[in-house]
Design a protein around this motif. Structure first.
Motif, PDB file in Angstrom:
ATOM      1  N   LEU A 367       0.829  -1.161   0.149  1.00 18.86           N
ATOM      2  CA  LEU A 367      -0.030  -0.148  -0.029  1.00 18.86           C
ATOM      3  C   LEU A 367       0.944   1.212  -0.005  1.00 18.86           C
ATOM      4  CD1 LEU A 367      -2.809  -0.956   2.709  1.00 18.86           C
ATOM      5  CD2 LEU A 367      -2.873  -0.929   0.203  1.00 18.86           C
ATOM      6  N   GLY A 368       2.178   1.243   0.014  1.00 20.74           N
ATOM      7  CA  GLY A 368       3.084   2.258  -0.064  1.00 20.74           C
ATOM      8  C   GLY A 368       2.781   3.426  -0.842  1.00 20.74           C
ATOM      9  N   ASN A 369       2.552   3.198  -2.116  1.00 18.82           N
ATOM     10  CA  ASN A 369       2.167   4.197  -3.153  1.00 18.82           C
ATOM     11  C   ASN A 369       0.815   4.752  -3.030  1.00 18.82           C
ATOM     12  OD1 ASN A 369       0.558   2.015  -3.924  1.00 18.82           O
ATOM     13  ND2 ASN A 369       1.489   2.169  -6.134  1.00 18.82           N
ATOM     14  N   GLU A 370       0.248   4.605  -1.978  1.00 19.54           N
ATOM     15  CA  GLU A 370      -0.988   5.137  -1.834  1.00 19.54           C
ATOM     16  C   GLU A 370      -1.189   6.051  -0.644  1.00 19.54           C
ATOM     17  OE1 GLU A 370      -4.798   3.010  -2.504  1.00 19.54           O
ATOM     18  OE2 GLU A 370      -3.989   1.675  -3.792  1.00 19.54           O
ATOM     19  N   VAL A 371      -0.045   5.894   0.193  1.00 25.71           N
ATOM     20  CA  VAL A 371       0.097   6.573   1.319  1.00 25.71           C
ATOM     21  C   VAL A 371       0.068   8.006   1.034  1.00 25.71           C
ATOM     22  CG1 VAL A 371       1.510   7.223   3.504  1.00 25.71           C
ATOM     23  CG2 VAL A 371       1.277   4.718   2.815  1.00 25.71           C
ATOM     24  N   GLN A 372       0.727   8.429   0.361  1.00 27.45           N
ATOM     25  CA  GLN A 372       1.052   9.980  -0.125  1.00 27.45           C
ATOM     26  C   GLN A 372      -0.578  10.585  -0.607  1.00 27.45           C
ATOM     27  OE1 GLN A 372       2.876  11.676  -3.620  1.00 27.45           O
ATOM     28  NE2 GLN A 372       4.476  12.221  -2.085  1.00 27.45           N
ATOM     29  N   ALA A 373      -1.272   9.862  -1.238  1.00 24.98           N
ATOM     30  CA  ALA A 373      -2.748  10.229  -1.620  1.00 24.98           C
ATOM     31  C   ALA A 373      -3.563  10.220  -0.420  1.00 24.98           C
ATOM     32  CB  ALA A 373      -3.258   9.588  -2.637  1.00 24.98           C
ATOM     33  N   LEU A 374      -3.387   9.353   0.373  1.00 24.41           N
ATOM     34  CA  LEU A 374      -4.417   9.453   1.779  1.00 24.41           C
ATOM     35  C   LEU A 374      -4.177  10.772   2.562  1.00 24.41           C
ATOM     36  CD1 LEU A 374      -6.185   7.831   3.435  1.00 24.41           C
ATOM     37  CD2 LEU A 374      -4.325   6.907   4.467  1.00 24.41           C
ATOM     38  N   PHE A 375      -2.627  11.047   2.629  1.00 23.78           N
ATOM     39  CA  PHE A 375      -2.411  12.097   3.502  1.00 23.78           C
ATOM     40  C   PHE A 375      -2.507  13.632   2.829  1.00 23.78           C
ATOM     41  CE2 PHE A 375      -0.814   8.911   6.174  1.00 23.78           C
ATOM     42  CZ  PHE A 375      -0.982   9.332   7.540  1.00 23.78           C
ATOM     43  N   THR A 376      -1.804  13.643   1.695  1.00 29.43           N
ATOM     44  CA  THR A 376      -1.534  14.882   1.095  1.00 29.43           C
ATOM     45  C   THR A 376      -2.300  15.231  -0.320  1.00 29.43           C
ATOM     46  OG1 THR A 376       0.362  14.213  -0.238  1.00 29.43           O
ATOM     47  CG2 THR A 376       0.833  15.098   2.107  1.00 29.43           C
ATOM     48  N   GLY A 377      -3.022  14.002  -0.597  1.00 35.38           N
ATOM     49  CA  GLY A 377      -3.719  14.256  -2.329  1.00 35.38           C
ATOM     50  C   GLY A 377      -4.757  15.354  -2.092  1.00 35.38           C
ATOM     51  N   THR A 378      -5.371  15.216  -3.271  1.00 34.96           N
ATOM     52  CA  THR A 378      -6.699  16.214  -3.079  1.00 34.96           C
ATOM     53  C   THR A 378      -7.697  15.338  -2.441  1.00 34.96           C
ATOM     54  OG1 THR A 378      -6.277  16.899  -5.573  1.00 34.96           O
ATOM     55  CG2 THR A 378      -8.308  17.162  -4.997  1.00 34.96           C
ATOM     56  N   ASN A 379      -8.160  16.343  -1.433  1.00 35.11           N
ATOM     57  CA  ASN A 379      -9.248  15.882  -0.434  1.00 35.11           C
ATOM     58  C   ASN A 379      -8.541  15.013   0.491  1.00 35.11           C
ATOM     59  OD1 ASN A 379     -11.940  16.260   0.483  1.00 35.11           O
ATOM     60  ND2 ASN A 379     -12.507  14.398  -0.367  1.00 35.11           N
ATOM     61  N   GLY A 380      -7.464  14.861   0.687  1.00 39.52           N
ATOM     62  CA  GLY A 380      -6.961  14.147   1.541  1.00 39.52           C
ATOM     63  C   GLY A 380      -6.820  14.460   2.990  1.00 39.52           C
ATOM     64  N   ILE A 381      -6.182  13.763   3.819  1.00 39.49           N
ATOM     65  CA  ILE A 381      -6.353  14.187   5.235  1.00 39.49           C
ATOM     66  C   ILE A 381      -5.905  15.462   5.791  1.00 39.49           C
ATOM     67  CG2 ILE A 381      -5.488  13.533   7.710  1.00 39.49           C
ATOM     68  CD1 ILE A 381      -5.641  10.756   6.708  1.00 39.49           C
ATOM     69  N   PHE A 382      -4.735  16.171   5.285  1.00 44.23           N
ATOM     70  CA  PHE A 382      -4.358  17.212   5.411  1.00 44.23           C
ATOM     71  C   PHE A 382      -5.262  18.167   4.796  1.00 44.23           C
ATOM     72  CE2 PHE A 382       0.453  15.914   5.572  1.00 44.23           C
ATOM     73  CZ  PHE A 382       0.245  15.285   7.054  1.00 44.23           C
ATOM     74  N   GLU A 383      -5.798  18.303   3.663  1.00 43.91           N
ATOM     75  CA  GLU A 383      -6.544  19.238   3.247  1.00 43.91           C
ATOM     76  C   GLU A 383      -7.990  19.223   3.718  1.00 43.91           C
ATOM     77  OE1 GLU A 383      -9.362  19.395  -0.814  1.00 43.91           O
ATOM     78  OE2 GLU A 383      -6.911  19.147  -1.242  1.00 43.91           O
ATOM     79  N   ARG A 384      -8.503  17.934   4.084  1.00 43.12           N
ATOM     80  CA  ARG A 384      -9.744  18.012   4.981  1.00 43.12           C
ATOM     81  C   ARG A 384      -9.618  18.741   6.457  1.00 43.12           C
ATOM     82  NH1 ARG A 384      -9.989  12.692   3.338  1.00 43.12           N
ATOM     83  NH2 ARG A 384     -10.337  12.089   5.665  1.00 43.12           N
ATOM     84  N   MET A 385      -8.441  18.286   6.924  1.00 39.97           N
ATOM     85  CA  MET A 385      -8.007  18.789   8.361  1.00 39.97           C
ATOM     86  C   MET A 385      -8.050  20.155   8.449  1.00 39.97           C
ATOM     87  SD  MET A 385      -7.822  17.527  11.668  1.00 39.97           S
ATOM     88  CE  MET A 385      -7.048  15.845  11.167  1.00 39.97           C
ATOM     89  N   ASN A 386      -7.036  20.839   7.444  1.00 40.51           N
ATOM     90  CA  ASN A 386      -7.251  22.506   7.303  1.00 40.51           C
ATOM     91  C   ASN A 386      -8.670  23.013   7.111  1.00 40.51           C
ATOM     92  OD1 ASN A 386      -4.262  22.829   7.764  1.00 40.51           O
ATOM     93  ND2 ASN A 386      -3.852  21.936   5.695  1.00 40.51           N
ATOM     94  N   LYS A 387      -9.287  22.570   6.392  1.00 41.70           N
ATOM     95  CA  LYS A 387     -10.564  23.059   5.971  1.00 41.70           C
ATOM     96  C   LYS A 387     -11.338  22.843   7.362  1.00 41.70           C
ATOM     97  CE  LYS A 387     -11.182  21.809   1.026  1.00 41.70           C
ATOM     98  NZ  LYS A 387     -11.963  21.269   0.174  1.00 41.70           N
ATOM     99  N   ALA A 388     -11.211  21.897   8.246  1.00 44.50           N
ATOM    100  CA  ALA A 388     -11.982  21.724   9.472  1.00 44.50           C
ATOM    101  C   ALA A 388     -11.432  22.679  10.429  1.00 44.50           C
ATOM    102  CB  ALA A 388     -11.626  20.297  10.046  1.00 44.50           C
ATOM    103  N   ILE A 389     -10.146  23.090  10.509  1.00 44.43           N
ATOM    104  CA  ILE A 389      -9.719  24.072  11.502  1.00 44.43           C
ATOM    105  C   ILE A 389      -9.591  25.374  11.241  1.00 44.43           C
ATOM    106  CG2 ILE A 389      -7.320  24.606  12.501  1.00 44.43           C
ATOM    107  CD1 ILE A 389      -6.685  21.587  12.440  1.00 44.43           C
ATOM    108  N   GLU A 390      -9.762  25.611   9.820  1.00 46.62           N
ATOM    109  CA  GLU A 390      -9.712  27.146   9.499  1.00 46.62           C
ATOM    110  C   GLU A 390     -10.718  28.001   9.713  1.00 46.62           C
ATOM    111  OE1 GLU A 390      -8.203  30.496   6.836  1.00 46.62           O
ATOM    112  OE2 GLU A 390      -7.238  28.712   7.699  1.00 46.62           O
ATOM    113  N   PRO A 391     -11.853  27.673  10.032  1.00 46.62           N
ATOM    114  CA  PRO A 391     -13.012  28.560  10.523  1.00 46.62           C
ATOM    115  C   PRO A 391     -12.766  28.638  11.977  1.00 46.62           C
ATOM    116  CG  PRO A 391     -13.865  26.510   9.191  1.00 46.62           C
ATOM    117  CD  PRO A 391     -12.647  26.320   9.623  1.00 46.62           C
ATOM    118  N   TYR A 392     -12.154  27.945  12.831  1.00 50.00           N
ATOM    119  CA  TYR A 392     -11.770  28.466  14.170  1.00 50.00           C
ATOM    120  C   TYR A 392     -10.554  29.319  14.309  1.00 50.00           C
ATOM    121  CZ  TYR A 392     -15.212  24.564  14.918  1.00 50.00           C
ATOM    122  OH  TYR A 392     -16.468  23.890  14.874  1.00 50.00           O
ATOM    123  N   ASN A 393      -9.491  28.878  13.379  1.00 50.54           N
ATOM    124  CA  ASN A 393      -8.163  29.429  13.699  1.00 50.54           C
ATOM    125  C   ASN A 393      -7.675  30.493  12.972  1.00 50.54           C
ATOM    126  OD1 ASN A 393      -6.163  29.380  15.539  1.00 50.54           O
ATOM    127  ND2 ASN A 393      -4.824  28.237  14.048  1.00 50.54           N
TER     128      ASN A 393
END
Length: 466
Positions: A367-393
């Motif tokens: 699954l190594g070549n899918e880890v990057q997409a899970l975290f940093t890809g379009t609508n990945g964890i980082f993108e969704r997390m930033n969208k969740a935090i932005e309205p607050y911070n």
């Protein structure tokens, strides 16, 4: 204040005026004093809590930003190593293929560097006005030279107007005089610089200065030439992308003739594990900070102690949104959840990282070549997390708004406290004056009584003598 008006004990009455006034003032202001102290304490705790929460969120988003650095990707499935970084440095991406490659750098890509004819008058040589036309790679740039120009002012004007376009100009003075030297950050064949428009500064960048008086200094601009496993590759840049699928080659120097540098590409399991662990650690740091702000406890006397943000609705909403991101499904083909990488949420809200399960996901399930997409890809964890935090911070987010409102409350409480202090001082002074007046009156009455007593005593004494 009372202590400046009268001593503690009244002269005429013997009463403790200071203590009496203090008790009366406190009975009048105690309720308001307690109320302001309580409200100020709560408000200060809220301000501190909001500040701590924003700091924790900023630290978390900063950590995600470092892991999501496009210039230094943290979740590449493959890693490339070079036997000699001084010749070629290699970086592998998710589309790379494990293997080894022989890289021979025949020559680096070079940029154009040209010089004008020599001027015996040096840097102060007069240059006639006109439009100086600089051409490179099919693009044309114009520098308008005004009256009273010199070689030096032309140099300065080129740097000022064309510096952002990658050009640089200087003056080099040799035995035959001073020359205007132009260079460019653009490399590759066909990027030669030519100058026209003002006869004294005309340069043909495809011709040698040694034979023409003005032209290229050493050689014309050229492409990089590289042999990859014996196959020739040319590049206008010293960074070659995808000549080998999924690999970026950064050329740093020419190879010794006939000697190739070995570049090896292998699975980056250890690097992926380090990056995933870094994310888990950053998330757990945030979670622990929020827990500390919202928890309840008891003191040594058994009294309930609330955190500065306990039961705060904004914090509860934030925590719910952040945890929601962790439970959402990703858009990958096979890797869609963190649990597949051995990451699970514990009872206290922190994440547990099971390295054994992670290793299995890398080695057995590939699954190594899918880890990057899970975290940093379009609508990945980082993108969704930033969208969740932005309205607050965000600078205009709900926490900033909360802080501004709390600051207003703090100012209002401070103003009320100042008003109460003025009332306390005024009331103390007024009551003290009254009791001093009363004491003075009692003193006079006592003196009169003493005088009358003395008169009767004198009369009684005289009557006894007679």
């Amino acid at each position: 204040m009372a202590s400046s008006i009268v001593s503690d004990l009244g002269i005429g009455s013997g009463l403790n005026i200071t203590n009496i006034v203090k008790v009366l003032v406190e009975s009048d202001t105690a309720a308001k004093t307690a109320q302001l102290a309580r409200q100020s304490s709560y408000n200060t705790a809220y301000i501190s809590g909001v500040g701590a929460l924003r700091s924790a969120l900023t630290a978390f988003t900063t950590a995600m930003g470092k892991l999501n650095d496009k210039a230094a990707p943290s979740f590449n499935a493959f890693a490339a190593t070079s036997a000699s970084d001084s010749v070629v440095k290699a970086t592998a991406g998710n589309t790379a293929v494990a293997g080894s490659y022989a890289i021979e750098v025949k020559n680096l890509a070079t940029s154009s560097k040209v010089a004008s004819q020599a001027f015996s008058g040096g840097a102060s040589e007069s240059i006639p006005p006109g439009d100086l036309i600089i051409e490179q790679g099919g693009k044309t740039y114009k520098v308008t030279v005004g009256d009273d120009a010199t070689l030096q002012t032309v140099r300065d004007q080129i740097n000022k107007e064309l510096g952002t376009s990658g050009f640089s100009a200087n003056i080099i003075t040799g035995e035959d005089g001073a020359r205007l030297v132009l260079g460019s950050a653009t490399t590759g064949a066909g990027s030669d610089i030519s100058v026209s428009g003002i006869t004294k500064l005309e340069i043909d960048g495809t011709k040698s200065m040694k034979t023409e008086g003005a032209g290229y200094i050493t050689e014309a601009a050229k492409d990089a030439v590289v042999l990859i496993d014996g196959l020739e590759v040319k590049s206008a840049s010293n960074t070659i992308q995808d000549a080998v699928s999924g690999i970026s080659l950064e050329l740093n120097g020419a190879s010794v003739a006939g000697v190739a540098t070995k570049v090896t590409v292998a699975a980056n399991n250890d690097g992926l594990k380090t990056s995933v662990q870094a994310f888990v650690d950053a998330y757990n740091t945030l979670q622990k900070a929020v827990t500390a702000l919202t928890k309840t406890s008891t003191d040594e006397d058994g009294n309930l102690v609330l955190g500065s943000l306990t039961n705060d609705p904004t914090t509860r909403s934030l925590l719910s949104d952040v945890r929601g991101v962790m439970s959402e499904m990703g858009g990958g083909d096979r890797l869609t959840t963190l649990s597949q990488l051995g990451i699970n949420t514990q009872k206290d809200g922190t994440l547990e990282f099971n390295s054994t399960k992670f290793t299995s996901a890398m080695n057995d399930k590939k699954l190594g070549n899918e880890v990057q997409a899970l975290f940093t890809g379009t609508n990945g964890i980082f993108e969704r997390m930033n969208k969740a935090i932005e309205p607050y911070n965000a600078t205009d987010g709900s926490l900033a708004t909360r802080k501004a409102n709390l600051d207003k409350v703090a100012k209002s409480l401070a103003d009320q406290q100042a008003a109460l202090d003025r009332r306390t001082e005024s009331l103390t002074e007024a009551l003290t004056k009254k009791y001093v007046a009363l004491d003075t009156a009692l003193g006079k009455m006592k003196a009169q009584a003493d005088q009358i007593t003395s008169i009767f005593e004198a009369l009684n004494a005289q009557a006894k003598k007679s």
